[in-house]
Design a protein around this motif. Sequence first.
Motif, PDB file in Angstrom:
ATOM      1  N   LEU A  68      37.290  41.082  41.194  1.00  0.00           N
ATOM      2  CA  LEU A  68      37.644  41.464  39.819  1.00  0.00           C
ATOM      3  C   LEU A  68      36.369  41.703  39.023  1.00  0.00           C
ATOM      4  O   LEU A  68      35.633  40.768  38.709  1.00  0.00           O
ATOM      5  CB  LEU A  68      38.483  40.363  39.162  1.00  0.00           C
ATOM      6  CG  LEU A  68      38.893  40.589  37.700  1.00  0.00           C
ATOM      7  CD1 LEU A  68      39.812  41.803  37.575  1.00  0.00           C
ATOM      8  CD2 LEU A  68      39.580  39.346  37.137  1.00  0.00           C
ATOM      9  N   HIS A  69      36.107  42.974  38.708  1.00  0.00           N
ATOM     10  CA  HIS A  69      34.912  43.311  37.933  1.00  0.00           C
ATOM     11  C   HIS A  69      35.190  43.151  36.441  1.00  0.00           C
ATOM     12  O   HIS A  69      36.336  43.237  35.996  1.00  0.00           O
ATOM     13  CB  HIS A  69      34.481  44.755  38.229  1.00  0.00           C
ATOM     14  CG  HIS A  69      33.102  45.083  37.745  1.00  0.00           C
ATOM     15  ND1 HIS A  69      32.855  45.558  36.477  1.00  0.00           N
ATOM     16  CD2 HIS A  69      31.890  44.968  38.353  1.00  0.00           C
ATOM     17  CE1 HIS A  69      31.553  45.746  36.324  1.00  0.00           C
ATOM     18  NE2 HIS A  69      30.945  45.394  37.448  1.00  0.00           N
ATOM     19  N   HIS A  71      34.678  45.146  34.027  1.00  0.00           N
ATOM     20  CA  HIS A  71      35.298  46.328  33.428  1.00  0.00           C
ATOM     21  C   HIS A  71      36.783  46.452  33.766  1.00  0.00           C
ATOM     22  O   HIS A  71      37.484  47.278  33.175  1.00  0.00           O
ATOM     23  CB  HIS A  71      34.554  47.595  33.872  1.00  0.00           C
ATOM     24  CG  HIS A  71      33.169  47.686  33.307  1.00  0.00           C
ATOM     25  ND1 HIS A  71      32.127  48.292  33.968  1.00  0.00           N
ATOM     26  CD2 HIS A  71      32.644  47.213  32.149  1.00  0.00           C
ATOM     27  CE1 HIS A  71      31.025  48.209  33.239  1.00  0.00           C
ATOM     28  NE2 HIS A  71      31.311  47.555  32.135  1.00  0.00           N
ATOM     29  N   ASP A  72      37.255  45.650  34.721  1.00  0.00           N
ATOM     30  CA  ASP A  72      38.678  45.660  35.073  1.00  0.00           C
ATOM     31  C   ASP A  72      39.460  44.551  34.375  1.00  0.00           C
ATOM     32  O   ASP A  72      40.655  44.377  34.635  1.00  0.00           O
ATOM     33  CB  ASP A  72      38.850  45.515  36.597  1.00  0.00           C
ATOM     34  CG  ASP A  72      38.327  46.721  37.355  1.00  0.00           C
ATOM     35  OD1 ASP A  72      38.480  47.843  36.838  1.00  0.00           O
ATOM     36  OD2 ASP A  72      37.758  46.548  38.451  1.00  0.00           O
ATOM     37  N   VAL A 127      45.226  46.897  42.569  1.00  0.00           N
ATOM     38  CA  VAL A 127      44.940  48.321  42.381  1.00  0.00           C
ATOM     39  C   VAL A 127      44.443  48.961  43.673  1.00  0.00           C
ATOM     40  O   VAL A 127      44.433  50.184  43.806  1.00  0.00           O
ATOM     41  CB  VAL A 127      43.916  48.554  41.245  1.00  0.00           C
ATOM     42  CG1 VAL A 127      44.489  48.112  39.914  1.00  0.00           C
ATOM     43  CG2 VAL A 127      42.605  47.831  41.520  1.00  0.00           C
ATOM     44  N   ARG A 137      41.458  44.778  45.721  1.00  0.00           N
ATOM     45  CA  ARG A 137      40.795  45.009  44.432  1.00  0.00           C
ATOM     46  C   ARG A 137      41.858  44.837  43.354  1.00  0.00           C
ATOM     47  O   ARG A 137      42.982  45.331  43.491  1.00  0.00           O
ATOM     48  CB  ARG A 137      40.210  46.421  44.393  1.00  0.00           C
ATOM     49  CG  ARG A 137      39.506  46.805  43.085  1.00  0.00           C
ATOM     50  CD  ARG A 137      38.125  46.215  43.003  1.00  0.00           C
ATOM     51  NE  ARG A 137      37.479  46.546  41.741  1.00  0.00           N
ATOM     52  CZ  ARG A 137      36.613  47.553  41.582  1.00  0.00           C
ATOM     53  NH1 ARG A 137      36.315  48.324  42.610  1.00  0.00           N
ATOM     54  NH2 ARG A 137      36.052  47.772  40.413  1.00  0.00           N
ATOM     55  N   SER A 139      42.953  44.142  38.939  1.00  0.00           N
ATOM     56  CA  SER A 139      42.651  44.414  37.535  1.00  0.00           C
ATOM     57  C   SER A 139      43.530  43.527  36.671  1.00  0.00           C
ATOM     58  O   SER A 139      44.662  43.201  37.044  1.00  0.00           O
ATOM     59  CB  SER A 139      42.915  45.889  37.213  1.00  0.00           C
ATOM     60  OG  SER A 139      42.834  46.122  35.818  1.00  0.00           O
ATOM     61  N   GLU A 141      44.109  44.543  33.567  1.00  0.00           N
ATOM     62  CA  GLU A 141      44.717  45.497  32.639  1.00  0.00           C
ATOM     63  C   GLU A 141      46.037  45.934  33.261  1.00  0.00           C
ATOM     64  O   GLU A 141      46.093  46.871  34.055  1.00  0.00           O
ATOM     65  CB  GLU A 141      43.784  46.681  32.411  1.00  0.00           C
ATOM     66  CG  GLU A 141      44.086  47.443  31.146  1.00  0.00           C
ATOM     67  CD  GLU A 141      42.926  48.321  30.702  1.00  0.00           C
ATOM     68  OE1 GLU A 141      43.019  48.881  29.602  1.00  0.00           O
ATOM     69  OE2 GLU A 141      41.945  48.441  31.450  1.00  0.00           O
TER      70      GLU A 141
END
Length: 515
Positions: A68-69, A71-72, A127, A137, A139, A141
């Motif tokens: 989880l980055h 930006h995510d 995602v 991967r 997110s 959001e």
Amino acid sequence: MNRELIVRSSSQAVDFALLKDGKLTELHKEENSNDFSVGDIFLAKIRKPVTGLNAAFVNVGYEKDAFLHYHDLGPQLSSMLKFIKQVSTGKLKDYSLKNFPFETDIDKNGVITDVIKANQSLLVQIVKEPISTKGPRISSELSIAGRYLVMVPFSERVSVSQKIGSKEEKDRLKRLVKSIKPKGFGVIIRTVAEGQKVAELDKDLENLLAKWTAMCKKLYRAQTPSKVFVELNRASSILRDVFNDSFTGIHVDDATLYNEIKEYVAEIAPAKESIVKHYDSNVPIFEKFGIERQIKTSFGRTATMSKGAYLIIEHTEALHVVDVNSGNRSNKAKNQEDTALEVNLLAASEIARQLRLRDMGGIIVVDFIDMVKSQHRKKLFEHLRDEMKDDRAKHKILPPSKFGLIQITRQRVRPEMNIKTTEEDPNQTGKEVEAPIVLIDKITVDLEKLLKGPAKDNSITLNIHPFIAAYITKGFPSLRTKWFLEYKRWIKIQPRDAYTYLEYRFKNKDGKTIY
């Protein structure tokens, strides 16, 4: 243009084949053991934030932690964390968000350790499915997709698909959605919403809100990690994304799945319910619709095209490479440049199909046949772009380079579809050879070259192994009869005991090998 969806079910998986005018364009497999599909939402636990990566590893229940980055995380992370805490403890029982006070958005260039901590619970959405040695991967959001709309909680933004060209239609849809949108939810208007009335949009939105409410109910005293929202099964999600008036048939060989799909189609397009049919025959459904043959000829290192042209598709760890070859073809082009353009345009269409069919993602480099004229290179680029318009995966195509290479980036959210097309050599050499079904296609292509080429032979004899000779000549109509009806020439078949199973030669009336 007619489209059909063919669904084959087994105890291990369900296969979905999407046909366009009888040609295989997409192939999907949904394994019964796959618990981490794109769109699924989990109540997960932060394992470890890593400042150097500005990301965190998250436990979603998979054998490897998900990535989880920062930006995510989404700008409304603070609001979501507050919502989860109140719902999971039972303090908040109104899930509509209309009275829920939002927190300030997080800094879009912030540091992950400032906003989340180890062992903290949060909602995440898959995602990208686990691929190779990597975990999924994810997110934070969140979005819940419907037929016409995508609902985004903790947002107020309304946006419209860029594929809707008319500004008036975009404004109309925005106006309608804003009039029915509940507070606290953003909405993305999908391409298929074009031309729809407010009643249809409102019905879709109500369904999405019902899914959100059902998910929130699962959060109360939920353990981490746990799945709280399940995306539609692959058949329904394919129909949701691509179903339109051009569909003429949906054929399913499993009674339970047939009822599920029929019910879903009745919900999204009642007028099309009758096209859903239960396939019940001793002939396997993929054989009946010619899909097995297309799979054998479309996958593998070499992908053949018409008139002898073919593609070589190589895979490496970093990228995919596609080489376009004209083969030993005959055509009516006036010069080499026109021949190159003809083959390249043909290859561009096949490459667009292959990318969808194999679900190839990442970087793809295509080495087209060199063309001198700039207008031809421009025509090729525009043709490839048009052919990939139907591709649902996000992609970007760069214009041809000075070396004639075209670079494509394509979103990868699932493992690439990889099907073994070779079989054990029947001559017991210990090696593997192309499937016999591919051999028949090769013979047909070579025969067409001989019969339609500039040096036409009046008398052609096909020398081949007795087993293959029997396959070509037996039955009605036999393959040889079909050749006669198409080319108006009778081909003599000469069985040769000395030949290996996959060996063949074309000879003229003098016994000289001509191919």
